[in-house]
Write an enzyme that holds these catalytic residues in place. Structure first.
Site, PDB file in Angstrom:
ATOM      1  CB  CYS A 142      -0.996  -0.032   1.149  1.00 31.60           C
ATOM      2  SG  CYS A 142      -2.398   1.109   0.875  1.00 31.60           S
ATOM      3  CG  HIS A 235      -4.634  -3.196   2.464  1.00 36.07           C
ATOM      4  ND1 HIS A 235      -3.487  -3.009   3.201  1.00 36.07           N
ATOM      5  CD2 HIS A 235      -5.054  -1.946   2.099  1.00 36.07           C
ATOM      6  CE1 HIS A 235      -3.219  -1.724   3.304  1.00 36.07           C
ATOM      7  NE2 HIS A 235      -4.147  -1.053   2.636  1.00 36.07           N
ATOM      8  CD  GLU A 237      -2.105  -6.125   4.269  1.00 39.34           C
ATOM      9  OE1 GLU A 237      -2.219  -4.939   4.615  1.00 39.34           O
ATOM     10  OE2 GLU A 237      -2.027  -6.489   3.065  1.00 39.34           O
TER      11      GLU A 237
END
Length: 305
Positions: A142, A235, A237
Site C-alpha cells: 500500500c 491489502h 493481508e
C-alpha cells in the site's frame, strides 16, 4: 516448517490457536537449518494487528521463517503500548548492519501528505537504499509500495476524489510469473486508499511490470526486478473484519464514507462480511517466500553483493 516468533509476542498465541506452526527461540535452535530471515518494517498504527496479519501469511509455508520487527528510529507510535514496542521492536538504526532474505514495508495512514513531508521520510529513503545492499527481496505494501515506486522510479501518487474502499475484482496479467503460481485468472482483493498509482505512468518505465490490475481500482501488484522488489497497492493481508473495523470507525467519528463495495452480503453492513481473498493471499506470500528461498544466498554476508 513453522515461523519462529518470541513466545511472548501476541502473534505466537494467535497463530498457534489458528493451527499455524510456530516455534519459540529454544525449539528453533534445535533445528539444524538456516531459517529465512524476514523483517517487517511496521508503519501501521495498530502494530499488533498488522504483526498477526503478516505473520499468518509468511508462516504458512513449509520453510522456517525468523521474523524480525523493525520501526523507524525516531518515530514514536501513539496506538501501541510502549512496553510492546520496547520488547519486540528494533529501530532501523540498530539493524542496518544486518542482512535479511526478505523485508516487508507496510502501509501507513499518511496518504494525504506529500512523501517529502512525512516526518520519517529521510530515514525511510535510507531504508530503501539499504535494501539494495542488505535485503534480497523487498515487498512494499500500500503506502509503502507507493513510496518505494516513487523513490526508485518517480511514479507519482495521485489523490482520488473519493476513497477506493471495498473488495474489487482484479485480473491476472502475468500467469507465468513465479509470484502468481496457482492464481486464478481473476481474484478479489480488499482496497482501502485515498490515492492511486496510474497505469500509464507505470508502463512508461520499462523496468516495471504490472502483474495484477483492476478496471475499477487500477494497478495492484507491480514487479521491479531491477530493485528486487514487489509493490502491492492493496491489502491481501487484511483479516475478514478489517474493512468493517475501518468502516465502523469512520461512521462513529462522523467521517463521510461509503459502505465498502462488494464486501458485505448484498452490501448490507448489518450482515457478516465474507472473506473471498484468503486463498490468493496465502498463494502470493507463499510464492514470494518460495522465490526468496530459491534465489537467496545461503551465506548471509553475500546477500546484496
Amino acid at each position: 516448517m513453522p515461523i519462529k516468533l518470541p513466545a511472548a509476542l501476541p502473534a505466537y498465541d494467535v497463530l498457534s490457536n489458528e493451527g499455524v506452526m510456530v516455534l519459540d527461540e529454544d525449539a528453533a535452535a534445535r533445528q539444524d537449518i538456516r531459517p529465512l530471515r524476514i523483517a517487517l518494517l511496521n508503519l501501521m498504527p495498530k502494530k499488533i494487528q498488522t504483526e498477526n496479519q503478516f505473520a499468518r501469511l509468511i508462516g504458512a509455508t513449509p520453510l522456517q521463517i525468523e521474523l524480525s520487527l523493525i520501526r523507524m528510529s525516531e518515530h514514536r507510535t501513539k496506538n501501541t503500548a510502549a512496553e510492546h514496542m520496547a520488547e519486540f521492536y528494533q529501530p532501523f538504526s540498530a539493524v542496518k548492519d544486518q542482512k535479511f532474505d526478505g523485508l516487508i514495508i507496510t502501509g501507513a495512514p499518511i496518504e494525504h501528505l506529500p512523501f517529502e513531508d512525512v516526518t520519517y521520510w529521510d530515514e525511510l529513503t535510507q531504508v530503501f537504499d539499504w535494501t539494495q545492499t542488505n535485503v534480497h527481496s523487498t515487498f512494499g505494501v500500500c503506502w509503502g509500495g507507493m513510496a518505494m515506486i516513487n523513490y526508485f522510479h518517480g511514479v507519482k501518487k495521485h489523490i482520488l476524489d473519493h476513497k477506493a474502499f471495498g473488495c474489487f475484482r482484479h485480473r491476472n496479467m502475468e500467469p507465468a510469473s513465479p509470484y502468481l503460481r496457482g492464481f486464478s485468472d481473476d481474484c478479489v482483493i480488499p482496497v482501502s486508499r485515498w490515492t492511486e498509482m496510474r497505469q500509464e505512468e507505470i508502463d512508461a518505465d520499462h523496468g516495471l511490470k504490472t502483474l495484477i490490475t483492476s478496471d475499477e481500482a487500477g494497478p495492484c501488484l507491480v514487479e521491479d526486478p531491477g530493485h528486487r522488489a514487489l509493490y502491492i497497492f492493496n491489502h491481501f493481508e487484511y483479516d475478514s473484519g478489517t474493512l468493517k473495523q475501518e468502516y465502523d470507525r469512520d461512521i462513529s467519528e462522523g467521517t463521510p464514507i461509503n459502505v465498502p463495495m462488494n464486501y458485505y452480503p448484498d452490501d448490507d453492513p448489518t450482515e457478516q462480511p465474507q472473506n473471498r481473498w484468503r486463498s490468493h493471499a496465502h498463494l502470493l506470500y507463499g510464492n514470494w517466500i518460495n522465490e526468496i528461498y530459491q534465489t537467496t544466498q545461503f551465506e548471509m554476508d553475500k546477500i546484496g553483493t
